[in-house]
Design a protein around this motif. Structure first.
Motif, mmCIF file in Angstrom:
data_model
loop_
_atom_site.group_PDB
_atom_site.id
_atom_site.type_symbol
_atom_site.label_atom_id
_atom_site.label_comp_id
_atom_site.label_asym_id
_atom_site.label_seq_id
_atom_site.Cartn_x
_atom_site.Cartn_y
_atom_site.Cartn_z
ATOM 1 N N ALA A 187 19.115 93.168 17.440
ATOM 2 C CA ALA A 187 19.664 92.131 16.100
ATOM 3 C C ALA A 187 19.738 90.951 16.422
ATOM 4 O O ALA A 187 19.441 89.729 15.629
ATOM 5 C CB ALA A 187 20.974 92.939 15.409
ATOM 6 N N ARG A 217 24.822 92.939 11.189
ATOM 7 C CA ARG A 217 25.669 93.915 11.237
ATOM 8 C C ARG A 217 24.714 95.383 10.913
ATOM 9 O O ARG A 217 24.940 96.138 11.551
ATOM 10 C CB ARG A 217 26.900 93.888 10.585
ATOM 11 C CG ARG A 217 27.948 92.833 11.197
ATOM 12 C CD ARG A 217 28.961 92.780 10.005
ATOM 13 N NE ARG A 217 30.046 91.891 10.883
ATOM 14 C CZ ARG A 217 31.093 91.344 10.137
ATOM 15 N NH1 ARG A 217 31.043 91.152 8.791
ATOM 16 N NH2 ARG A 217 32.137 91.080 10.986
ATOM 17 N N ALA A 218 24.120 95.031 9.848
ATOM 18 C CA ALA A 218 23.244 96.224 9.308
ATOM 19 C C ALA A 218 22.112 96.775 10.354
ATOM 20 O O ALA A 218 22.108 97.654 10.704
ATOM 21 C CB ALA A 218 22.505 95.804 8.106
ATOM 22 N N ARG A 219 21.289 95.607 11.255
ATOM 23 C CA ARG A 219 20.446 95.796 12.078
ATOM 24 C C ARG A 219 21.184 96.491 13.055
ATOM 25 O O ARG A 219 20.421 97.346 13.986
ATOM 26 C CB ARG A 219 19.706 94.425 12.415
ATOM 27 C CG ARG A 219 18.925 93.873 11.389
ATOM 28 C CD ARG A 219 17.679 94.662 11.101
ATOM 29 N NE ARG A 219 16.784 94.704 12.249
ATOM 30 C CZ ARG A 219 16.575 95.700 12.838
ATOM 31 N NH1 ARG A 219 16.700 96.882 12.468
ATOM 32 N NH2 ARG A 219 15.685 95.677 14.102
ATOM 33 N N TRP A 276 22.500 96.214 19.427
ATOM 34 C CA TRP A 276 23.016 95.053 18.864
ATOM 35 C C TRP A 276 22.410 93.780 19.556
ATOM 36 O O TRP A 276 22.003 92.903 18.908
ATOM 37 C CB TRP A 276 24.322 94.786 19.059
ATOM 38 C CG TRP A 276 25.191 94.724 20.338
ATOM 39 C CD1 TRP A 276 25.601 95.667 20.796
ATOM 40 C CD2 TRP A 276 25.102 93.369 21.024
ATOM 41 N NE1 TRP A 276 26.017 95.337 22.244
ATOM 42 C CE2 TRP A 276 25.877 93.900 22.357
ATOM 43 C CE3 TRP A 276 24.610 92.333 21.062
ATOM 44 C CZ2 TRP A 276 25.867 93.008 23.309
ATOM 45 C CZ3 TRP A 276 24.911 91.360 22.042
ATOM 46 C CH2 TRP A 276 25.511 91.697 23.282
ATOM 47 N N ALA A 288 25.919 89.796 7.645
ATOM 48 C CA ALA A 288 25.786 91.041 7.054
ATOM 49 C C ALA A 288 24.515 91.650 7.360
ATOM 50 O O ALA A 288 24.336 92.820 7.696
ATOM 51 C CB ALA A 288 25.807 91.034 5.531
ATOM 52 N N TRP A 289 23.253 90.846 7.660
ATOM 53 C CA TRP A 289 22.152 91.367 8.000
ATOM 54 C C TRP A 289 22.139 91.701 9.419
ATOM 55 O O TRP A 289 21.639 92.991 9.796
ATOM 56 C CB TRP A 289 20.898 90.239 7.788
ATOM 57 C CG TRP A 289 19.817 90.548 8.495
ATOM 58 C CD1 TRP A 289 18.864 91.506 7.577
ATOM 59 C CD2 TRP A 289 19.026 90.668 9.588
ATOM 60 N NE1 TRP A 289 17.511 91.771 8.405
ATOM 61 C CE2 TRP A 289 17.816 91.031 9.609
ATOM 62 C CE3 TRP A 289 19.453 89.805 10.805
ATOM 63 C CZ2 TRP A 289 17.075 91.219 10.534
ATOM 64 C CZ3 TRP A 289 18.598 89.805 11.884
ATOM 65 C CH2 TRP A 289 17.405 90.340 11.688
ATOM 66 N N GLU A 338 23.526 98.301 13.301
ATOM 67 C CA GLU A 338 23.708 99.923 13.205
ATOM 68 C C GLU A 338 22.510 100.570 13.455
ATOM 69 O O GLU A 338 22.617 101.721 13.762
ATOM 70 C CB GLU A 338 24.419 100.182 11.821
ATOM 71 C CG GLU A 338 25.962 99.389 11.569
ATOM 72 C CD GLU A 338 26.265 99.750 10.290
ATOM 73 O OE1 GLU A 338 25.468 100.414 9.562
ATOM 74 O OE2 GLU A 338 27.577 99.189 9.960
ATOM 75 N N GLU A 339 21.341 100.233 12.987
ATOM 76 C CA GLU A 339 20.139 100.806 13.366
ATOM 77 C C GLU A 339 19.722 101.066 14.610
ATOM 78 O O GLU A 339 18.878 101.656 15.095
ATOM 79 C CB GLU A 339 19.141 100.101 12.353
ATOM 80 C CG GLU A 339 19.166 99.822 10.852
ATOM 81 C CD GLU A 339 18.472 99.153 10.229
ATOM 82 O OE1 GLU A 339 17.268 98.708 10.805
ATOM 83 O OE2 GLU A 339 18.482 98.890 8.777
#
Length: 451
Positions: A262, A251-253, A259, A248-249, A255-256
């Motif tokens: 991340a 995926r969130a990173r 990839w 989850a972390w 998006e910012e």
């Protein structure tokens, strides 16, 4: 010199060489005997290639052999000519030159009486009656040692399911992907590659000709992604957590930012994260996330990715998701029965040759390596529960059949993935080699004082 303890290191690829160099660099360190059956000291399989298309999959800025000297490799490149960079990536052959230079420098600095190169095969290790170890070589000699380090490197891929034994002796089936391009039959113009990861990419580049068609089949049909055109920003430390929380972390990173950033943020922390997971969490990661992690973590140089994309567009290379059911000889062809992912019906394919590119063998219990087979039979080593390699403790000492470790017995490199997970690339192995050398040297000094 006779007062120095002796360390025998079995395997002179990157893992074994780096461990030897760290030990040799210590003025009061041990005598090191580096055993290599192939005779390629310092290069190993990965860096022996002369193919100009075989590039490192890590930028030169992160390929120093020494974790405390990050500019060591780039400094070496600045002092040597005859190489070129493609977007910050050089050929693996150039990196092999670098490693052999390190070996030459060490021999000149410490002398051949402290760092001895032995071209032979270690076939047996056992405890000496008076303490320490004895290593028997294929040519009959026995070496006495105060400590032994296993650095066997990457083991050959496991045989695919349904392989007809008659193919094992056929020149149309290649169990060793790193020798596949040497002498395939001239009429093998359609070749099946089993697997679609980094090994498949290397083999595809080696086998590519204008009139040859390559087909790759793997369970999910996933191929390595490309590096970004430029290096990413400095990493941000991830939190601790379960595989689900880490996913989850990421995926969130992603998006910012890109990839790749991340995934790269995780890289320095993989060992800590892996060792903090329970066996159940590790198993869940391997079952559900590993294939996706592999293709996003182990990436291609941008120029290699472009070559692969061009081969795919022209259908010189096709990649399919599915499962190999059987491989059988039919005249001068090989019949392949396979099942597409998500389907039930079998499909038939005939090809001129098959190359096993399924990647690093994990289950040590299935190894055909003579030394490892002997150690398993003796009970000196055992496989880890997840079948990634050897079971080792936090100091990289192999556990025996009873779960015990033995003083003076260590392992480095891909064999130890069960304990650290990521341990096939230079940035990971160099840390382990330095740690093992430091731990081993301290242990030998303590033993000497006690004596």
């Amino acid at each position: 010199m006779t007062q120095r303890p002796t360390v025998v290191i079995i395997g002179a690829g990157f893992s074994g060489l780096l461990t030897a160099l760290h030990l040799a660099a210590q003025p009061d360190g041990p005598r090191v005997r580096l055993i290599e059956r192939a005779g390629r000291f310092g290069r190993g399989t990965a860096y022996s290639t002369a193919n100009p298309d075989h590039l490192l999959n890590v930028r030169v800025a992160n390929m120093s052999a020494f974790p405390d000297q990050p500019d060591h490799f780039t400094g070496w490149l600045a002092r040597h000519g005859g190489w070129s960079s493609q977007g910050g990536f050089v050929t693996r052959g150039v990196y092999g030159d670098y490693l052999q230079d390190l070996l030459r420098e060490a021999l000149e600095t410490v002398g051949a009486d402290r760092l001895l190169l032995e071209q032979d095969e270690a076939v047996e290790i056992h405890r000496a009656p008076a303490g320490g170890w004895r290593v028997r070589l294929a040519l009959g000699r026995e070496l006495e040692a105060d400590a032994v380090v296993l650095a066997a490197g990457v083991l050959k891929p496991a045989a695919p399911a349904g392989l007809d034994p008659a193919l094992l002796a056929s020149p149309r089936y290649r169990a060793d992907p790193w020798a596949a391009a040497d002498d395939l039959p001239a009429d093998a113009l359609d070749v099946l590659l089993i697997g679609s990861g980094m090994t498949m990419v290397d083999v595809a580049l080696s086998l590519a000709t204008p009139d040859r068609r390559l087909r790759a089949i793997s369970r999910r049909g996933l191929s390595p992604r490309a590096h970004a055109p430029v290096a990413s920003r400095p990493p941000e430390a991830p939190p601790s957590g379960s595989p689900r929380a880490l996913l989850a972390w990421v995926r969130a990173r992603a998006e910012e930012a890109d990839w790749r950033e991340a995934v790269d943020d995780l890289r320095p922390h993989v060992r800590r994260i892996w060792q903090g997971w329970s066996p159940r969490e590790r198993g869940a990661f391997l079952r559900h996330v590993r294939p996706w992690w592999d293709v996003h973590r182990h990436r291609l140089a941008p120029s290699v990715a472009r070559q692969l994309a061009a081969m795919t567009r022209t259908r010189d290379l096709t990649v399919r998701a599915g499962e190999i059911v059987s491989l059988s000889p039919v005249g001068d062809r090989i019949e392949v029965m396979w099942r597409p992912r998500g389907g039930q019906a079998l499909r038939r394919l005939t090809v001129g040759a098959v190359v096993n590119c399924s990647g690093v063998r994990g289950d040590i219990r299935q190894t055909g390596d003579r030394l490892l087979r002997r150690l398993l039979d003796q009970g000196l080593i055992r496989g880890d529960a997840l079948r990634l390699g050897l079971e080792v403790d936090a100091a990289s000492r192999p556990m025996d059949r009873e779960g015990l470790v033995h003083d003076g017995f260590y392992a480095v490199g891909p064999l130890t993935r069960g304990g650290v997970w990521e341990n096939t690339a230079v940035p990971d192995i160099r840390l382990q080699a330095a740690d093992v050398a430091a731990h081993l040297a301290d242990a030998l000094r303590s033993d000497k004082k006690a004596a």
